[in-house]
Motif scaffolding. Sequence first.
Motif, PDB file in Angstrom:
ATOM      1  N   GLU A 185      61.018  38.814  29.995  1.00  0.00           N
ATOM      2  CA  GLU A 185      61.668  39.007  31.286  1.00  0.00           C
ATOM      3  C   GLU A 185      61.031  38.097  32.334  1.00  0.00           C
ATOM      4  OE1 GLU A 185      64.263  40.934  31.333  1.00  0.00           O
ATOM      5  OE2 GLU A 185      63.935  41.646  29.285  1.00  0.00           O
ATOM      6  N   ASP A 186      61.657  38.012  33.512  1.00  0.00           N
ATOM      7  CA  ASP A 186      61.069  37.257  34.609  1.00  0.00           C
ATOM      8  C   ASP A 186      59.869  38.016  35.166  1.00  0.00           C
ATOM      9  OD1 ASP A 186      62.959  35.224  34.421  1.00  0.00           O
ATOM     10  OD2 ASP A 186      64.350  36.227  35.782  1.00  0.00           O
ATOM     11  N   GLY A 187      58.983  37.278  35.804  1.00  0.00           N
ATOM     12  CA  GLY A 187      57.824  37.902  36.417  1.00  0.00           C
ATOM     13  C   GLY A 187      56.680  38.058  35.441  1.00  0.00           C
ATOM     14  N   VAL A 188      55.740  38.932  35.792  1.00  0.00           N
ATOM     15  CA  VAL A 188      54.538  39.140  34.997  1.00  0.00           C
ATOM     16  C   VAL A 188      54.301  40.635  34.842  1.00  0.00           C
ATOM     17  CG1 VAL A 188      52.043  38.767  34.893  1.00  0.00           C
ATOM     18  CG2 VAL A 188      53.514  36.979  35.815  1.00  0.00           C
ATOM     19  N   GLN A 189      54.079  41.070  33.626  1.00  0.00           N
ATOM     20  CA  GLN A 189      53.783  42.475  33.388  1.00  0.00           C
ATOM     21  C   GLN A 189      52.383  42.813  33.915  1.00  0.00           C
ATOM     22  OE1 GLN A 189      55.271  43.967  29.356  1.00  0.00           O
ATOM     23  NE2 GLN A 189      55.012  41.780  28.954  1.00  0.00           N
ATOM     24  N   PRO A 190      52.100  44.103  34.152  1.00  0.00           N
ATOM     25  CA  PRO A 190      50.738  44.482  34.547  1.00  0.00           C
ATOM     26  C   PRO A 190      49.720  43.978  33.537  1.00  0.00           C
ATOM     27  CG  PRO A 190      52.244  46.322  34.837  1.00  0.00           C
ATOM     28  CD  PRO A 190      53.018  45.264  34.126  1.00  0.00           C
ATOM     29  N   PHE A 191      48.564  43.555  34.048  1.00  0.00           N
ATOM     30  CA  PHE A 191      47.518  43.018  33.192  1.00  0.00           C
ATOM     31  C   PHE A 191      46.787  44.122  32.430  1.00  0.00           C
ATOM     32  CE2 PHE A 191      46.452  38.793  35.564  1.00  0.00           C
ATOM     33  CZ  PHE A 191      47.724  38.323  35.255  1.00  0.00           C
ATOM     34  N   LYS A 192      46.396  43.817  31.194  1.00  0.00           N
ATOM     35  CA  LYS A 192      45.472  44.677  30.463  1.00  0.00           C
ATOM     36  C   LYS A 192      44.082  44.523  31.079  1.00  0.00           C
ATOM     37  CE  LYS A 192      48.692  45.670  27.424  1.00  0.00           C
ATOM     38  NZ  LYS A 192      49.337  47.014  27.349  1.00  0.00           N
ATOM     39  N   SER A 193      43.179  45.388  30.705  1.00  0.00           N
ATOM     40  CA  SER A 193      41.877  45.440  31.373  1.00  0.00           C
ATOM     41  C   SER A 193      40.881  44.389  30.882  1.00  0.00           C
ATOM     42  CB  SER A 193      41.257  46.825  31.217  1.00  0.00           C
ATOM     43  OG  SER A 193      41.042  47.123  29.841  1.00  0.00           O
ATOM     44  N   GLY A 194      41.224  43.653  29.816  1.00  0.00           N
ATOM     45  CA  GLY A 194      40.262  42.730  29.222  1.00  0.00           C
ATOM     46  C   GLY A 194      39.702  41.705  30.187  1.00  0.00           C
ATOM     47  N   LEU A 195      40.565  41.123  31.030  1.00  0.00           N
ATOM     48  CA  LEU A 195      40.112  40.100  31.966  1.00  0.00           C
ATOM     49  C   LEU A 195      39.037  40.648  32.897  1.00  0.00           C
ATOM     50  CD1 LEU A 195      40.574  37.166  32.968  1.00  0.00           C
ATOM     51  CD2 LEU A 195      42.230  38.101  34.598  1.00  0.00           C
ATOM     52  N   TYR A 196      39.206  41.884  33.334  1.00  0.00           N
ATOM     53  CA  TYR A 196      38.211  42.508  34.216  1.00  0.00           C
ATOM     54  C   TYR A 196      36.862  42.643  33.519  1.00  0.00           C
ATOM     55  CZ  TYR A 196      35.713  46.299  36.571  1.00  0.00           C
ATOM     56  OH  TYR A 196      34.744  47.065  37.177  1.00  0.00           O
ATOM     57  N   HIS A 197      36.869  43.132  32.297  1.00  0.00           N
ATOM     58  CA  HIS A 197      35.612  43.351  31.581  1.00  0.00           C
ATOM     59  C   HIS A 197      34.917  42.029  31.262  1.00  0.00           C
ATOM     60  CE1 HIS A 197      36.179  47.636  31.308  1.00  0.00           C
ATOM     61  NE2 HIS A 197      37.371  47.477  30.764  1.00  0.00           N
ATOM     62  N   LEU A 198      35.683  40.984  30.952  1.00  0.00           N
ATOM     63  CA  LEU A 198      35.087  39.671  30.705  1.00  0.00           C
ATOM     64  C   LEU A 198      34.478  39.110  31.985  1.00  0.00           C
ATOM     65  CD1 LEU A 198      37.827  38.040  28.435  1.00  0.00           C
ATOM     66  CD2 LEU A 198      35.651  39.042  27.712  1.00  0.00           C
ATOM     67  N   ALA A 199      35.186  39.270  33.107  1.00  0.00           N
ATOM     68  CA  ALA A 199      34.677  38.780  34.391  1.00  0.00           C
ATOM     69  C   ALA A 199      33.406  39.525  34.796  1.00  0.00           C
ATOM     70  CB  ALA A 199      35.745  38.935  35.466  1.00  0.00           C
ATOM     71  N   LYS A 200      33.362  40.810  34.498  1.00  0.00           N
ATOM     72  CA  LYS A 200      32.187  41.611  34.849  1.00  0.00           C
ATOM     73  C   LYS A 200      30.995  41.233  33.984  1.00  0.00           C
ATOM     74  CE  LYS A 200      30.885  46.408  35.794  1.00  0.00           C
ATOM     75  NZ  LYS A 200      31.355  47.826  35.783  1.00  0.00           N
ATOM     76  N   ALA A 201      31.247  40.956  32.702  1.00  0.00           N
ATOM     77  CA  ALA A 201      30.161  40.616  31.781  1.00  0.00           C
ATOM     78  C   ALA A 201      29.657  39.193  31.984  1.00  0.00           C
ATOM     79  CB  ALA A 201      30.634  40.802  30.340  1.00  0.00           C
ATOM     80  N   HIS A 202      30.518  38.296  32.467  1.00  0.00           N
ATOM     81  CA  HIS A 202      30.153  36.888  32.634  1.00  0.00           C
ATOM     82  C   HIS A 202      30.607  36.390  34.003  1.00  0.00           C
ATOM     83  CE1 HIS A 202      28.756  36.078  28.505  1.00  0.00           C
ATOM     84  NE2 HIS A 202      29.636  37.002  28.166  1.00  0.00           N
ATOM     85  N   PRO A 203      29.932  36.824  35.071  1.00  0.00           N
ATOM     86  CA  PRO A 203      30.358  36.454  36.426  1.00  0.00           C
ATOM     87  C   PRO A 203      30.241  34.967  36.715  1.00  0.00           C
ATOM     88  CG  PRO A 203      28.218  37.556  36.471  1.00  0.00           C
ATOM     89  CD  PRO A 203      28.749  37.713  35.082  1.00  0.00           C
ATOM     90  N   GLN A 204      29.508  34.208  35.887  1.00  0.00           N
ATOM     91  CA  GLN A 204      29.350  32.771  36.125  1.00  0.00           C
ATOM     92  C   GLN A 204      30.567  31.971  35.681  1.00  0.00           C
ATOM     93  OE1 GLN A 204      28.248  34.321  33.484  1.00  0.00           O
ATOM     94  NE2 GLN A 204      28.437  32.990  31.711  1.00  0.00           N
ATOM     95  N   VAL A 205      31.447  32.587  34.925  1.00  0.00           N
ATOM     96  CA  VAL A 205      32.612  31.888  34.378  1.00  0.00           C
ATOM     97  C   VAL A 205      33.739  31.870  35.413  1.00  0.00           C
ATOM     98  CG1 VAL A 205      34.350  31.875  32.544  1.00  0.00           C
ATOM     99  CG2 VAL A 205      31.988  32.520  32.029  1.00  0.00           C
ATOM    100  N   GLN A 206      34.292  30.700  35.678  1.00  0.00           N
ATOM    101  CA  GLN A 206      35.426  30.587  36.598  1.00  0.00           C
ATOM    102  C   GLN A 206      36.687  31.150  35.946  1.00  0.00           C
ATOM    103  OE1 GLN A 206      36.038  26.557  37.932  1.00  0.00           O
ATOM    104  NE2 GLN A 206      34.160  26.513  39.136  1.00  0.00           N
TER     105      GLN A 206
END
Length: 206
Positions: free
Chosen positions: A125-146
């Motif tokens: 479909e058009d648009g973007v579905q709600p994100f799964k939580s994985g991106l959050y946990h990766l960002a929290k574990a590796h804050p140095q990663v852009q």
Amino acid sequence: MLEPLVAHLITSAARTLTGARSLWLGCGPEPVQRIYFANHTSHGDFVLLWASLPPPLRKTTRPVAGADYWQTGALRRYVINQVFNGVLIDREHHDPQANPLQPMLEALEAGDSLILFPEGTRNQEDGVQPFKSGLYHLAKAHPQVQLIPVWIANLNRVMPKGRVLPLPLLCTTSFGAALALQEDESKAQFLERSRAALLALAPEHS
């Protein structure tokens, strides 16, 4: 070795068939560790995004893909493991005790960059579905990663389901500004902010 030649042929074909062009709108193709997160409409999404990166960045950028799809058949296994050095995840949770993010965490710990689709599955479909939580946990574990949002435009229209030959439409990969998890930002707030940053790159929202 055969794999670099196969990678060159695949990326050249992807750019030729789609007329792909890369738009670095909020960042440049810099040699820093990143998670490129994009909208997901086709099995070819990661190929086009990977092909849009300069060759030096491709060497350290690994697509995240579902093992249930890419481990079926010798050709798929060869392409994802030997050509793209993909990070395979268990979407069917065969081992309920295993952390499904562990392969991605290990890749980041090794200094690799990732290509990730936070919707978790293809969106027709058009648009973007709600994100799964994985991106959050990766960002929290590796804050140095852009964290770099990437909008892939038109790929689902170039090769719609059931069509044998591609349609002559221009595809673009638009790279936005880097994001980072803010102090005291909740998971829900971060995921919605990341989703909004991705949507902002879509032509109909710009």
